[in-house]
Design a protein around this motif. Structure first.
Motif, mmCIF file in Angstrom:
data_model
loop_
_atom_site.group_PDB
_atom_site.id
_atom_site.type_symbol
_atom_site.label_atom_id
_atom_site.label_comp_id
_atom_site.label_asym_id
_atom_site.label_seq_id
_atom_site.Cartn_x
_atom_site.Cartn_y
_atom_site.Cartn_z
ATOM 1 N N GLU A 128 0.838 -1.202 0.000
ATOM 2 C CA GLU A 128 0.000 0.000 0.000
ATOM 3 C C GLU A 128 0.877 1.257 0.000
ATOM 4 N N ASN A 129 1.932 1.218 0.811
ATOM 5 C CA ASN A 129 2.840 2.385 0.872
ATOM 6 C C ASN A 129 3.536 2.593 -0.469
ATOM 7 N N LEU A 130 3.993 1.482 -1.054
ATOM 8 C CA LEU A 130 4.708 1.589 -2.335
ATOM 9 C C LEU A 130 3.775 2.140 -3.421
ATOM 10 N N LEU A 131 2.561 1.577 -3.510
ATOM 11 C CA LEU A 131 1.636 2.040 -4.554
ATOM 12 C C LEU A 131 1.213 3.485 -4.294
ATOM 13 N N GLY A 132 1.085 3.832 -3.002
ATOM 14 C CA GLY A 132 0.734 5.222 -2.646
ATOM 15 C C GLY A 132 1.775 6.185 -3.186
ATOM 16 N N LYS A 133 3.048 5.818 -3.020
ATOM 17 C CA LYS A 133 4.144 6.689 -3.506
ATOM 18 C C LYS A 133 4.080 6.823 -5.028
ATOM 19 N N LEU A 134 3.626 5.756 -5.688
ATOM 20 C CA LEU A 134 3.574 5.773 -7.159
ATOM 21 C C LEU A 134 2.252 6.339 -7.685
ATOM 22 N N HIS A 135 1.364 6.734 -6.757
ATOM 23 C CA HIS A 135 0.020 7.246 -7.117
ATOM 24 C C HIS A 135 -0.759 6.224 -7.941
ATOM 25 N N VAL A 136 -0.659 4.980 -7.513
ATOM 26 C CA VAL A 136 -1.364 3.895 -8.199
ATOM 27 C C VAL A 136 -2.357 3.282 -7.210
ATOM 28 N N GLN A 137 -3.578 2.984 -7.700
ATOM 29 C CA GLN A 137 -4.563 2.387 -6.799
ATOM 30 C C GLN A 137 -4.946 0.997 -7.260
ATOM 31 N N LEU A 138 -5.178 0.106 -6.297
ATOM 32 C CA LEU A 138 -5.689 -1.220 -6.660
ATOM 33 C C LEU A 138 -7.160 -1.098 -7.023
ATOM 34 N N ASP A 139 -7.606 -1.939 -7.973
ATOM 35 C CA ASP A 139 -9.027 -1.941 -8.328
ATOM 36 C C ASP A 139 -9.808 -2.964 -7.512
ATOM 37 N N ALA A 140 -9.179 -4.114 -7.253
ATOM 38 C CA ALA A 140 -9.887 -5.157 -6.500
ATOM 39 C C ALA A 140 -8.909 -6.215 -6.023
ATOM 40 N N VAL A 141 -9.332 -6.908 -4.967
ATOM 41 C CA VAL A 141 -8.577 -8.066 -4.476
ATOM 42 C C VAL A 141 -9.493 -9.270 -4.645
ATOM 43 N N ASP A 219 -12.570 -1.845 1.180
ATOM 44 C CA ASP A 219 -13.628 -2.062 0.193
ATOM 45 C C ASP A 219 -13.082 -2.582 -1.147
ATOM 46 N N LEU A 220 -12.097 -3.469 -1.054
ATOM 47 C CA LEU A 220 -11.506 -4.007 -2.290
ATOM 48 C C LEU A 220 -11.746 -5.507 -2.429
ATOM 49 N N PHE A 221 -12.228 -6.119 -1.346
ATOM 50 C CA PHE A 221 -12.218 -7.584 -1.257
ATOM 51 C C PHE A 221 -13.418 -8.226 -1.970
ATOM 52 N N ILE A 222 -13.131 -9.163 -2.877
ATOM 53 C CA ILE A 222 -14.199 -9.886 -3.584
ATOM 54 C C ILE A 222 -13.910 -11.382 -3.467
ATOM 55 N N THR A 223 -14.886 -12.158 -2.999
ATOM 56 C CA THR A 223 -14.646 -13.607 -2.933
ATOM 57 C C THR A 223 -15.245 -14.285 -4.169
ATOM 58 N N ILE A 224 -14.541 -15.292 -4.650
ATOM 59 C CA ILE A 224 -14.992 -16.031 -5.829
ATOM 60 C C ILE A 224 -14.873 -17.524 -5.524
ATOM 61 N N SER A 225 -15.954 -18.260 -5.761
ATOM 62 C CA SER A 225 -15.898 -19.700 -5.508
ATOM 63 C C SER A 225 -14.965 -20.364 -6.525
ATOM 64 N N ALA A 226 -14.058 -21.207 -6.021
ATOM 65 C CA ALA A 226 -13.110 -21.903 -6.912
ATOM 66 C C ALA A 226 -13.572 -23.334 -7.199
ATOM 67 N N GLU A 227 -14.893 -23.574 -7.068
ATOM 68 C CA GLU A 227 -15.448 -24.895 -7.412
ATOM 69 C C GLU A 227 -15.526 -25.011 -8.934
ATOM 70 N N ALA A 240 -18.039 -11.300 -11.385
ATOM 71 C CA ALA A 240 -17.756 -10.536 -10.158
ATOM 72 C C ALA A 240 -17.149 -9.179 -10.510
ATOM 73 N N LEU A 241 -16.264 -9.158 -11.493
ATOM 74 C CA LEU A 241 -15.628 -7.887 -11.868
ATOM 75 C C LEU A 241 -16.646 -6.943 -12.521
ATOM 76 N N ASN A 242 -17.527 -7.502 -13.331
ATOM 77 C CA ASN A 242 -18.572 -6.655 -13.930
ATOM 78 C C ASN A 242 -19.470 -6.068 -12.849
ATOM 79 N N GLY A 243 -19.829 -6.934 -11.899
ATOM 80 C CA GLY A 243 -20.680 -6.480 -10.791
ATOM 81 C C GLY A 243 -20.009 -5.348 -10.036
ATOM 82 N N ARG A 244 -18.720 -5.484 -9.845
ATOM 83 C CA ARG A 244 -18.002 -4.441 -9.097
ATOM 84 C C ARG A 244 -17.927 -3.148 -9.924
ATOM 85 N N ALA A 245 -17.648 -3.305 -11.222
ATOM 86 C CA ALA A 245 -17.545 -2.108 -12.069
ATOM 87 C C ALA A 245 -18.860 -1.344 -12.043
ATOM 88 N N GLU A 246 -20.000 -2.090 -12.077
ATOM 89 C CA GLU A 246 -21.308 -1.411 -12.040
ATOM 90 C C GLU A 246 -21.503 -0.725 -10.696
#
Ligand code: AMP
Length: 250
Positions: A128-141, A219-227, A240-246
């Motif tokens: 988080e610190n490294l990305l903060g310095k680079l002004h980069v944000q995560l979209d999702a985990v 508010d980045l965490f998304i769970t996905i079933s790996a079944e 899941a990614l579409n749902g998040r984008a909406e």
């Protein structure tokens, strides 16, 4: 022609070119999941779809380990290898060093998928610190999840060829002749029994479970079933990614 992410450059330490062209929306994800859930396959599929970098710390460490000594290894890679050669875990600061020396990939126009990093909350804070310095944000985990019993069944049924390293599975990919490799005929070995798998999962849970709370609170965490099959898991990932984008657009 569209620039292509160069994964080999990332593994070697980033001497090669980084995608600089502007992409409409570089996607930046962290992938989480216990061994055996198929996270690596999903990372490859996502990297292909988004044309982004698949950044796996496990792959860098493996590449560093097998690279000949006279080949160029960065000081941080050499340090990581010295811990591995001594049979020790690579400390958080050293793993972060591997990411930091490749920081230009983090803000490249192509976006990235981090696979195998962060593994602990300490590493997540460093990232988080490294990305903060680079002004980069995560979209999702994206966290791939499967009940323990299914992970045990997947991992403990694996049989590996000692020569060509092909992996078979008692239920899902049995060899033509029981116990023997289809390609080289060598006797397959049983990599891990149930108990070893359970112990490994316990260790994984203890180290990694707090990451879920860390990323939920951002508010980045998304769970996905790996079944199911990798195609089914990938379809779920895209939904899941579409749902998040909406949700983000609302
Ligand atoms: P993986 O391919 O992600 O399972 O990683 C293979 C091995 O590399 C792990 O068992 C660890 O020993 C090491 N490793 C990979 N990523 C990390 C990390 N973020 N922190 C510490 N060790 C790591």
């Amino acid at each position: 022609m569209k620039e292509k992410p160069d994964r080999l450059g990332w593994l070697k330490g980033g001497e090669c070119n980084v995608v600089t062209e502007h992409r409409p929306r570089p996607c930046r994800f962290v992938l989480l999941g216990a061994p055996g859930v198929g996270k690596g396959t999903q990372a490859q599929l996502l990297a292909e779809l988004f044309d982004s970098y698949h950044l796996s710390t496990g792959d860098i460490l493996r590449a560093a380990k097998i690279s000949p000594i006279d080949c160029r290894r960065s000081p941080v890679m050499a340090e990581a290898v010295s811990f591995m050669d001594a049979g020790q875990l690579v400390p958080d600061e050293v793993v972060l060093g591997l990411i930091a020396e490749r920081e230009k990939y983090s803000h490249s126009g192509a976006g990235f998928l981090l696979d195998g990093f962060p593994r602990t909350v300490a590493q997540a804070v460093m990232l988080e610190n490294l990305l903060g310095k680079l002004h980069v944000q995560l979209d999702a985990v994206l966290s791939y999840e499967l009940p323990l019993e299914k992970i045990v069944a997947r991992l403990s049924g694996r049989r590996t060829c000692p020569i060509c390293k092909t992996v078979f599975h008692d239920q899902t990919r049995p060899p033509k002749q029981p116990g023997l490799c289809d390609d080289c005929g060598a006797e397959l070995f049983h990599s891990e029994d149930d108990r070893a798998v359970r112990e490994r999962m316990q260790a994984y849970e203890t180290r990694t479970a707090p990451l879920a709370d860390f990323y939920r609170s951002r508010d980045l965490f998304i769970t996905i079933s790996a079944e199911g099959t990798s195609e089914e898991i990938f379809e779920r990932t895209l939904e899941a990614l579409n749902g998040r984008a909406e949700a983000v657009a609302m």
